[in-house]
Design an enzyme around this catalytic site. Sequence first.
Site, short mmCIF file in Angstrom:
data_model
loop_
_atom_site.label_atom_id
_atom_site.label_comp_id
_atom_site.label_asym_id
_atom_site.label_seq_id
_atom_site.Cartn_x
_atom_site.Cartn_y
_atom_site.Cartn_z
N ASN A 1 -2.32 -13.66 15.23
CA ASN A 1 -3.09 -12.62 15.47
C ASN A 1 -3.90 -12.57 16.79
OD1 ASN A 1 -3.88 -10.05 13.92
ND2 ASN A 1 -6.11 -11.32 13.76
N HIS B 1 0.64 -1.32 -0.01
CA HIS B 1 0.08 -0.06 -0.18
C HIS B 1 0.88 1.19 -0.08
CE1 HIS B 1 -3.25 -2.69 1.72
NE2 HIS B 1 -3.35 -2.67 0.50
#
Length: 266
Positions: free
Chosen positions: A237, A144
Amino acid sequence: MFLTLHCAIIKINYYNSGDDFMNTETEKLTQILKESNNIVFFGGAGVSTASKIPDFRSSNGLFSQKLNATFTPEQLVSHTFYMRYPEEFFQFYKDKLIYPNAKPNNAHIALAKLEQLGKLKAIVTQNIDGLHQMAGSKNVFELHGSVHRNHCTKCHAFYDAEFILKAKGVPICSKCGGRVKPDVVLYEEGLDEDVINGAIGAISKADTLIIGGTSLVVYPAAGLINYFNGKNLVLINKSTTSADNKANLVINDNIDKVLFKAIDDM
C-alpha cells in the site's frame, strides 16, 4: 471470534535506497510467492487506481439545489439517502461509481496470472468495478457487490450497468415498473452472508495473505483479515496501515507495479 495472527515479523536490514530498495522488497515477495501454495489476495480501492478509478471518498460531495444541502460521499451512498432521495443518489452513483471504459491494470493481470499458475486460490475485494473478473480471475469474493449486477426490487429482473447509465433519473424496470437497485452494498446495509463465509473460508485456509491497495479502515470488511492464521502476511500500500506491524513484508509503493514485477519474475 476472530483468530489471532501468528506471523513472525521478518526484520530485514536494507542498505540500498531508491530503486534498489524496492527491487529488494519485490524479490522478497517473489520468493514468498514461489514458496506458497495457497495464496489469497485482499484488495481495496488502490488496486483500481491505475485503471483511473478513484476512491469515491476523494469526491467533494454533492451540493443539491433541490435539497439545498451538501452531502458527503458516505451519505450519498447510504441506504437512507437511496430511499429518501433516489434521484440524487443515482446522479452521484452514475457519475462517481460506474466507469464503463475502465480496463484491468497490471495488478489485476498479475493476480489472474498467479491464479492460472495454481498459486492464488481466491481474491477478496472491496471494489465494485468487476475488473478482477475482466482480467480473468475466477474465484472472486466481492464484499461490496458489483455495479455490473442490478435487479428490480419488485420482480427481480436483471439489468446490466449500461441500463443504469442510460436511464434518465431513477432506473425503472421495463417489465413491472419497479425501481432497479444496484447490487452494491450501501452504508447501513449488511454484507452478503454467503460472500462473507466464502471469504472467511478462503482467508483462514491460506498460507499467504497479500493485502493490497487498502488502508484497512472500512469495516466489517477489513476485519476479515483477522481470520488469517497462515505463514506469510504481505502488505502492499502507498501509505501505512493498522496491520503493518503484523506483516512479514511491507511494501509502500504502487501495487500494480509491485505485483506485476514480482509475479513476472517467478
